[in-house]
Design an enzyme around this catalytic site. Structure first.
Site, PDB file in Angstrom:
ATOM      1  N   ASN A  10       0.860  -1.193   0.000  1.00 30.53           N
ATOM      2  CA  ASN A  10       0.000   0.000   0.000  1.00 30.53           C
ATOM      3  C   ASN A  10       0.892   1.238   0.000  1.00 30.53           C
ATOM      4  O   ASN A  10       1.531   1.548   1.002  1.00 30.53           O
ATOM      5  CB  ASN A  10      -0.903  -0.022   1.247  1.00 30.53           C
ATOM      6  CG  ASN A  10      -1.749   1.235   1.361  1.00 30.53           C
ATOM      7  OD1 ASN A  10      -1.824   2.041   0.434  1.00 30.53           O
ATOM      8  ND2 ASN A  10      -2.392   1.403   2.505  1.00 30.53           N
ATOM      9  N   TRP A  11       0.899   1.929  -1.138  1.00 27.89           N
ATOM     10  CA  TRP A  11       1.771   3.111  -1.256  1.00 27.89           C
ATOM     11  C   TRP A  11       1.220   4.314  -0.495  1.00 27.89           C
ATOM     12  O   TRP A  11       1.927   5.298  -0.311  1.00 27.89           O
ATOM     13  CB  TRP A  11       1.923   3.486  -2.735  1.00 27.89           C
ATOM     14  CG  TRP A  11       2.863   2.600  -3.488  1.00 27.89           C
ATOM     15  CD1 TRP A  11       3.160   1.291  -3.223  1.00 27.89           C
ATOM     16  CD2 TRP A  11       3.647   2.973  -4.631  1.00 27.89           C
ATOM     17  NE1 TRP A  11       4.077   0.826  -4.141  1.00 27.89           N
ATOM     18  CE2 TRP A  11       4.377   1.828  -5.017  1.00 27.89           C
ATOM     19  CE3 TRP A  11       3.786   4.141  -5.374  1.00 27.89           C
ATOM     20  CZ2 TRP A  11       5.249   1.837  -6.110  1.00 27.89           C
ATOM     21  CZ3 TRP A  11       4.642   4.145  -6.465  1.00 27.89           C
ATOM     22  CH2 TRP A  11       5.371   2.999  -6.817  1.00 27.89           C
ATOM     23  N   LYS A  12      -0.049   4.266  -0.119  1.00 27.09           N
ATOM     24  CA  LYS A  12      -0.684   5.439   0.514  1.00 27.09           C
ATOM     25  C   LYS A  12      -0.475   6.666  -0.394  1.00 27.09           C
ATOM     26  O   LYS A  12      -0.407   6.507  -1.604  1.00 27.09           O
ATOM     27  CB  LYS A  12      -0.149   5.644   1.932  1.00 27.09           C
ATOM     28  CG  LYS A  12      -0.214   4.354   2.751  1.00 27.09           C
ATOM     29  CD  LYS A  12       0.076   4.549   4.197  1.00 27.09           C
ATOM     30  CE  LYS A  12      -0.014   3.198   4.903  1.00 27.09           C
ATOM     31  NZ  LYS A  12       0.082   3.302   6.341  1.00 27.09           N
ATOM     32  N   HIS A 103      -9.495   1.269   5.551  1.00 26.84           N
ATOM     33  CA  HIS A 103      -8.164   1.446   6.146  1.00 26.84           C
ATOM     34  C   HIS A 103      -8.297   2.403   7.331  1.00 26.84           C
ATOM     35  O   HIS A 103      -9.082   3.346   7.293  1.00 26.84           O
ATOM     36  CB  HIS A 103      -7.195   2.005   5.097  1.00 26.84           C
ATOM     37  CG  HIS A 103      -5.775   1.957   5.556  1.00 26.84           C
ATOM     38  ND1 HIS A 103      -5.256   2.866   6.443  1.00 26.84           N
ATOM     39  CD2 HIS A 103      -4.774   1.079   5.282  1.00 26.84           C
ATOM     40  CE1 HIS A 103      -3.990   2.560   6.689  1.00 26.84           C
ATOM     41  NE2 HIS A 103      -3.670   1.473   6.002  1.00 26.84           N
ATOM     42  N   GLU A 105      -6.609   4.786   8.272  1.00 26.16           N
ATOM     43  CA  GLU A 105      -6.419   6.210   7.935  1.00 26.16           C
ATOM     44  C   GLU A 105      -7.706   6.794   7.360  1.00 26.16           C
ATOM     45  O   GLU A 105      -8.013   7.963   7.571  1.00 26.16           O
ATOM     46  CB  GLU A 105      -5.226   6.349   6.968  1.00 26.16           C
ATOM     47  CG  GLU A 105      -3.914   6.114   7.714  1.00 26.16           C
ATOM     48  CD  GLU A 105      -2.799   5.492   6.893  1.00 26.16           C
ATOM     49  OE1 GLU A 105      -2.852   5.551   5.648  1.00 26.16           O
ATOM     50  OE2 GLU A 105      -1.876   4.934   7.519  1.00 26.16           O
ATOM     51  N   GLU A 175      -4.950  -4.609  11.006  1.00 22.73           N
ATOM     52  CA  GLU A 175      -3.856  -3.636  11.129  1.00 22.73           C
ATOM     53  C   GLU A 175      -4.023  -2.862  12.435  1.00 22.73           C
ATOM     54  O   GLU A 175      -4.802  -1.906  12.494  1.00 22.73           O
ATOM     55  CB  GLU A 175      -3.890  -2.644   9.961  1.00 22.73           C
ATOM     56  CG  GLU A 175      -3.649  -3.272   8.607  1.00 22.73           C
ATOM     57  CD  GLU A 175      -3.102  -2.250   7.611  1.00 22.73           C
ATOM     58  OE1 GLU A 175      -1.986  -2.474   7.123  1.00 22.73           O
ATOM     59  OE2 GLU A 175      -3.755  -1.233   7.340  1.00 22.73           O
ATOM     60  N   GLY A 181       3.106   2.503  10.545  1.00 21.31           N
ATOM     61  CA  GLY A 181       4.032   3.596  10.277  1.00 21.31           C
ATOM     62  C   GLY A 181       4.859   3.988  11.492  1.00 21.31           C
ATOM     63  O   GLY A 181       5.507   5.035  11.500  1.00 21.31           O
ATOM     64  N   SER A 217       3.963  -1.994  10.130  1.00 18.60           N
ATOM     65  CA  SER A 217       5.431  -2.043  10.198  1.00 18.60           C
ATOM     66  C   SER A 217       6.007  -3.397   9.770  1.00 18.60           C
ATOM     67  O   SER A 217       6.985  -3.876  10.355  1.00 18.60           O
ATOM     68  CB  SER A 217       5.924  -1.650  11.598  1.00 18.60           C
ATOM     69  OG  SER A 217       5.519  -0.322  11.904  1.00 18.60           O
ATOM     70  N   GLY A 238       3.032  -1.143   4.181  1.00 16.80           N
ATOM     71  CA  GLY A 238       3.019   0.268   3.815  1.00 16.80           C
ATOM     72  C   GLY A 238       4.407   0.718   3.393  1.00 16.80           C
ATOM     73  O   GLY A 238       4.851   0.459   2.268  1.00 16.80           O
ATOM     74  N   GLY A 239       5.122   1.359   4.318  1.00 14.05           N
ATOM     75  CA  GLY A 239       6.420   1.973   4.015  1.00 14.05           C
ATOM     76  C   GLY A 239       7.378   1.078   3.238  1.00 14.05           C
ATOM     77  O   GLY A 239       7.993   1.529   2.260  1.00 14.05           O
TER      78      GLY A 239
HETATM   79  P1  13P Z   1       3.345   0.471   7.498  1.00 11.72           P
HETATM   80  O1  13P Z   1       3.828  -0.830   6.909  1.00 11.72           O
HETATM   81  O2  13P Z   1       4.076   1.669   6.930  1.00 11.72           O
HETATM   82  O3  13P Z   1       3.309   0.427   8.981  1.00 11.72           O
HETATM   83  O4  13P Z   1       1.819   0.661   7.017  1.00 11.72           O
HETATM   84  C1  13P Z   1       0.918  -0.356   7.220  1.00 11.72           C
HETATM   85  C2  13P Z   1      -0.337  -0.033   6.502  1.00 11.72           C
HETATM   86  O5  13P Z   1      -1.108   0.801   6.942  1.00 11.72           O
HETATM   87  C3  13P Z   1      -0.601  -0.725   5.238  1.00 11.72           C
HETATM   88  O6  13P Z   1      -1.906  -0.501   4.812  1.00 11.72           O
END
Ligand code: 13P
Length: 255
Positions: A10-12, A103, A105, A175, A181, A217, A238-239
């Site tokens: 997930n690039w966000k 999600h 967020e 999650e 993050g 993470s 994510g990251g």
């Molecule tokens: P991180 O891997 O950056 O913690 O993000 C997780 C996430 O929210 C994937 O959707």
């Protein structure tokens, strides 16, 4: 032995046209090294929506294998006067087969309620997109020992809307918000404990097998231990998915 694993990046709201091009070039070089056992992997990427057409075009033009495209969000409505929204059919026009829904967020920063999330899941499925339904608790909820009740309430509102048969066709991503993050991943045992409780809840509700992914993470360093847990069928990254090399390393951990 699990028959399949899901690795989802997930690039966000990150990246650029140039970053997409570079990422795909690196992916193409590296993915040839994924071994035969990687054929049991479903590998998916969620770029920002505006780059989906470019991603789709590059995948086709350069014959890039293995990647499926995922929308990061979808409208609860089919079409019409919903400025700024994207419909499930629009995502499908650009090769999306899946979509992230709910999600944390979106829930926390854009006030998506359980009701809206359930409506989005219903609409996406009606249009033929497979939802990746995200659930998870805050740090405070975990400290109050409310993880299980929060997560099952989030799932229950979707179950009530779409029913057991449809929920089994979704993918569920657990999650924990405190692990997103932050570099503070849940331990594999903590993640497994929640996954086991989700699996038990799904069983009680007579929902058939639904893949359960863990996110928060995830990195090349911890992915193997997470993916070896009995009730974890994949990871939502994510990251670490922003760098093709680290995403490839995560895809390679079980091979
Ligand atoms: P991180 O891997 O950056 O913690 O993000 C997780 C996430 O929210 C994937 O959707």
């Amino acid at each position: 032995m699990k028959s399949k694993h899901w690795i989802v990046g997930n690039w966000k709201m990150n990246g650029s046209r140039q970053a997409v091009q570079q990422w795909l070039a690196e992916w193409q070089l590296g993915c040839n090294k994924l071994t035969a056992s990687a054929s049991r992997l479903e590998i998916l990427v969620c770029p920002p929506a505006i780059y989906l057409p470019f991603f789709a075009e590059q995948i086709t033009t350069n014959n890039i294998s293995r990647l499926k495209l995922v929308g990061q969000n979808v409208s609860a409505y089919l079409q019409g006067a919903y400025t700024g929204e994207l419909s499930a059919a629009m995502l499908q026009d650009y090769q999306c087969s899946h979509v992230l829904i709910g999600h944390s967020e979106r829930r926390q920063l854009f006030a998506e309620t359980d009701e809206v999330v359930a409506q989005k899941v219903a609409t996406a499925q009606a249009q033929g997109l497979r939802p990746i339904l995200c659930v998870g608790e805050t740090q405070a909820q975990r400290e109050q020992q409310a993880t299980e009740s929060v997560v099952t309430a989030q799932l229950d509102s979707v179950l009530k809307r779409i029913g057991a048969e449809k929920l089994a066709q979704a993918i569920i991503a657990y999650e924990p918000i405190w692990a997103i993050g932050t570099g503070l991943s849940a331990t594999p045992e903590q993640a497994q404990a929640v996954h086991a409780s989700i699996r038990a809840w799904l069983g009680n509700k007579r929902v058939g097998f639904t893949p359960l992914l863990y996110g928060g993470s995830v990195s090349p360093d911890n992915a193997a231990a997470v993916l070896r847990q009995p009730d974890i069928d994949g990871v939502l990254v994510g990251g670490a998915s922003l760098v093709a090399d680290s995403f490839l390393k995560i895809c390679a951990v079980l091979t």
